[in-house]
Design a protein around this motif. Structure first.
Motif, PDB file in Angstrom:
ATOM      1  N   LEU A  68       0.294   6.741  -1.039  1.00  0.00           N
ATOM      2  CA  LEU A  68      -0.365   5.487  -1.385  1.00  0.00           C
ATOM      3  C   LEU A  68       0.076   4.997  -2.764  1.00  0.00           C
ATOM      4  O   LEU A  68       0.225   5.779  -3.697  1.00  0.00           O
ATOM      5  CB  LEU A  68      -1.887   5.663  -1.396  1.00  0.00           C
ATOM      6  CG  LEU A  68      -2.587   5.938  -0.065  1.00  0.00           C
ATOM      7  CD1 LEU A  68      -4.089   5.959  -0.287  1.00  0.00           C
ATOM      8  CD2 LEU A  68      -2.225   4.915   0.980  1.00  0.00           C
ATOM      9  N   TRP A  75      -7.795  -4.034   3.138  1.00  0.00           N
ATOM     10  CA  TRP A  75      -7.639  -3.980   1.686  1.00  0.00           C
ATOM     11  C   TRP A  75      -8.056  -5.303   1.045  1.00  0.00           C
ATOM     12  O   TRP A  75      -8.806  -5.320   0.076  1.00  0.00           O
ATOM     13  CB  TRP A  75      -6.169  -3.681   1.348  1.00  0.00           C
ATOM     14  CG  TRP A  75      -5.848  -3.689  -0.118  1.00  0.00           C
ATOM     15  CD1 TRP A  75      -5.909  -2.627  -0.979  1.00  0.00           C
ATOM     16  CD2 TRP A  75      -5.412  -4.808  -0.905  1.00  0.00           C
ATOM     17  NE1 TRP A  75      -5.545  -3.020  -2.251  1.00  0.00           N
ATOM     18  CE2 TRP A  75      -5.229  -4.354  -2.240  1.00  0.00           C
ATOM     19  CE3 TRP A  75      -5.156  -6.150  -0.618  1.00  0.00           C
ATOM     20  CZ2 TRP A  75      -4.806  -5.194  -3.268  1.00  0.00           C
ATOM     21  CZ3 TRP A  75      -4.736  -6.984  -1.643  1.00  0.00           C
ATOM     22  CH2 TRP A  75      -4.564  -6.508  -2.951  1.00  0.00           C
ATOM     23  N   LEU A 117       0.817  -1.209   0.000  1.00  0.00           N
ATOM     24  CA  LEU A 117       0.000   0.000   0.000  1.00  0.00           C
ATOM     25  C   LEU A 117       0.853   1.262   0.000  1.00  0.00           C
ATOM     26  O   LEU A 117       0.389   2.331  -0.396  1.00  0.00           O
ATOM     27  CB  LEU A 117      -0.926   0.014   1.221  1.00  0.00           C
ATOM     28  CG  LEU A 117      -1.781  -1.239   1.444  1.00  0.00           C
ATOM     29  CD1 LEU A 117      -2.586  -1.112   2.714  1.00  0.00           C
ATOM     30  CD2 LEU A 117      -2.695  -1.488   0.248  1.00  0.00           C
ATOM     31  N   HIS A 139      -3.775  -3.788   5.358  1.00  0.00           N
ATOM     32  CA  HIS A 139      -3.708  -4.832   4.329  1.00  0.00           C
ATOM     33  C   HIS A 139      -4.858  -5.825   4.479  1.00  0.00           C
ATOM     34  O   HIS A 139      -5.385  -6.321   3.482  1.00  0.00           O
ATOM     35  CB  HIS A 139      -2.365  -5.577   4.412  1.00  0.00           C
ATOM     36  CG  HIS A 139      -1.229  -4.847   3.765  1.00  0.00           C
ATOM     37  ND1 HIS A 139      -0.615  -3.772   4.351  1.00  0.00           N
ATOM     38  CD2 HIS A 139      -0.607  -5.028   2.565  1.00  0.00           C
ATOM     39  CE1 HIS A 139       0.347  -3.321   3.562  1.00  0.00           C
ATOM     40  NE2 HIS A 139       0.375  -4.061   2.458  1.00  0.00           N
ATOM     41  N   THR A 192      -7.692   3.037   3.884  1.00  0.00           N
ATOM     42  CA  THR A 192      -6.263   2.924   4.195  1.00  0.00           C
ATOM     43  C   THR A 192      -5.753   4.194   4.866  1.00  0.00           C
ATOM     44  O   THR A 192      -5.031   4.134   5.874  1.00  0.00           O
ATOM     45  CB  THR A 192      -5.456   2.665   2.905  1.00  0.00           C
ATOM     46  OG1 THR A 192      -5.904   1.452   2.312  1.00  0.00           O
ATOM     47  CG2 THR A 192      -3.971   2.546   3.207  1.00  0.00           C
TER      48      THR A 192
END
Length: 585
Positions: free
Chosen positions: A111, A82, A28, A79, A100
């Motif tokens: 990002l 995500w 990320l 994560h 995020t």
């Protein structure tokens, strides 16, 4: 089935497994060495052990839980979040990025570009169940990390197979050979259904599974195409996903393009007939009781669903004969023709029109059969189902409309003597009745018990998933290129407006505004853009004097004004002002 437009999703999963799990670096951001045993333990401590209940939003809770955590721990959790949402389209790219940023505090510039649009909708259950879905993902990350620690030469393909094995154990308690799930991990996998399990099962092996997040949808597909499955014990023992794989192989023999998707209209009209996601579906109710009523506010897809249900019940019976499958797909046969009978009811529609009545024929008074006679006779002469749709039953007294035949809804194929013309009538078993009722005009509590017990009743209200689906379908057909973040904001405002209407003492849940009214925003935006000659707009929906103001002025506000008809002018204006602020915020 692997989708050509979802290649970026498959590639991002490969990146996740390679860079995050094996190399332990963030995908990320540019932060190295974030995945460690310590950061994983911190995630479990902050998210699982220190679970924060209450009515706050998920984002607010996460922010509080990870407030004192280091960046590496925050990134590990980011994560997990995500992986929960990266593959689905009903979470916008902007929203995925914002999640995020909320957890990690990173800026847009920090990002990486790892947020694909996705390939389909996961539904409200995926979002409403988010705490448990992400907990499920954290235990998966722990398993993959452990396997990478144990074997330095582990491949991305092995890790994808472990992901598949993890999801199969969750869904079916089924294990893949050579990819055993440790007992310590099994103990933490929940027994209940999770949308993420279906999503990850697909992205880890798209050649074997379907892009379907809903277990209900998977069961409906198996039921809709059951005639294609071998009728033997071995097939009965197969999992739902294995049965769908077999169905795909069989359908491939009859369709031109074998890379089909079960969400294509030619297939959904067979299995995806209901707006409900869980529990006892309308088609089951129709098969059991043969008479159902869909009730709720206007604009909640009741008539649309009635048509879909009618199509489904007819096609389901037709395809129960395996030999018909080839004919159906190769010749594109319309098996519903002359088998769906729709009556738009109104106050002047009577027993004489519907069942039987005296009419003057050639200067002679005769008993003339009504519409119900015609439909019953057509159904009796046919081997397939016939469906009678009675639209807006709130406009008539159903007991009077059916008269003495009313009891025949339950006592199928029992002849009932009629009071006119010495005739008798029976309702055949293959005639199904679907009524629709606008609850605003006639509440369920007003209906007598005799009527209520002869039908199964299904409530229909505002559905944000359906609204999103209609908007995106219109967006595609009108090529309006609406932005995901504005659409999501609009849908949330529609939901908030209905929440406010439900809480008003003068109104209640029956005064929700249906999703089809809100969906007109796409047509309004398209017209606004064309009339004013705009080629591109920064704000498409939320623009002063634009689409949001127009739909409020010409559609939504007049509906609410009618709802509040008994209020004095000053109170009504105050209510409309407050509601308008919620809708356009």
């Amino acid at each position: 089935m692997r989708l050509h437009y979802a290649e970026d999703v498959y590639e991002h999963l490969q990146t996740f497994l390679s860079e995050f799990i094996i190399q332990r670096n963030s995908i990320l951001s540019n932060t190295p060495n974030v995945l460690t045993r310590a950061t994983l333990q911190n995630c479990f401590k902050n998210y699982v052990e220190n679970f924060k209940g209450g009515g706050e939003s998920f984002g607010s809770k996460v922010k509080a839980q990870f407030k004192d955590a280091d960046l590496e721990t925050k990134l590990v959790f980011a994560h997990a979040e995500w992986l929960w949402g990266f593959a689905v389209r009903d979470i916008s790219v902007w929203r995925k990025q914002e999640q995020t940023k909320r957890t990690t505090g990173l800026s847009n510039e920090e990002l990486k570009d790892v947020y694909p649009e996705g390939f389909g909708n996961a539904g409200m259950y995926h979002k409403n169940n988010k705490y448990y879905e992400i907990k499920f993902v954290l235990y998966l990350i722990e398993l993959l990390f452990q396997k990478a620690q144990e074997n330095e030469d582990i491949s991305v393909k092995d890790l994808a197979t472990y992901t598949e094995a993890y999801c199969l154990w969750h869904k079916y308690k089924q294990e893949l050979e050579e990819y055993e799930i440790p007992e310590s991990t099994k103990e933490n996998i929940p027994d209940w259904s999770l949308a993420t399990s279906n999503i990850l099962l697909y992205v880890s092996n798209p050649d074997e599974y379907e892009r379907i997040a809903s277990d209900t949808h998977k069961r409906d597909i198996v039921n809709g195409f059951k005639s294609l499955l071998p009728d033997d014990e071995e097939t009965k023992e197969k999992t739902t996903d294995e049965k769908i794989y077999l169905i795909r192989q069989e359908l491939g023999k009859y369709v031109t393009n074998t890379d089909f998707d079960f969400y294509e209209d030619r297939f959904t009209r067979i299995w995806n007939y209901s707006l409900t996601q869980e529990g006892f579906s309308e088609v089951q109710g129709l098969q059991y009781k043969k008479a159902i009523i869909l009730y709720g506010p206007p604009g909640t897809s009741k008539t649309h669903t009635a048509k879909r249900l009618s199509t489904a019940i007819i096609i389901d019976q037709y395809l129960s004969n395996r030999n018909n499958v080839k004919t159906y797909f190769e010749q594109d046969v319309d098996v519903t023709k002359n088998r769906i009978h729709r009556l738009q009811l109104h106050t002047n529609y009577t027993y004489e029109d519907f069942v039987v009545g005296y009419q003057l024929v050639s200067n002679e008074t005769k008993a003339v059969k009504g519409k119900l006679f015609e439909i019953c006779e057509a159904a009796m002469a046919d081997g397939l189902p016939h469906v009678l749709i009675l639209d807006e039953i709130n406009r008539v007294d159903l007991s009077r409309l059916f008269g003495e035949v009313f009891s025949a809804l339950e006592d199928r194929e029992q002849e009932i003597d009629l009071s006119i013309g010495g005739l008798s009538l029976s309702i055949p078993k293959n005639l199904y009745v679907i009524g629709t009722m606008n609850e605003i005009d006639f509440s369920l509590e007003q209906i007598d018990f005799a009527l209520r017990r002869r039908f199964l009743w299904f409530p229909y209200g505002f559905n944000e998933d359906v609204l999103k689906s209609i908007i995106w379908n219109k967006n595609t057909s009108l090529n309006t290129k609406l932005k995901g973040e504005e659409v999501n904001r609009y849908i949330q405002n529609c939901k908030a407006l209905n929440d406010q209407l439900r809480k008003m003492p003068e109104l209640g849940s029956q005064y929700e505004i249906g999703h089809t009214f809100f969906a007109e925003i796409v047509n309004i935006y398209s017209s606004f853009k064309t009339i004013n000659g705009y080629s591109k707009l920064k704000y498409q929906i939320f623009r002063n004097g634009g689409a949001i103001d127009i739909i409020w002025s010409i559609s939504i506000a007049p509906i609410i004004d009618a709802f509040l008809g008994n209020l004095d002018k000053e109170s009504k204006q105050a209510s409309l002002k407050a509601l308008g602020k919620t809708f356009k915020k």
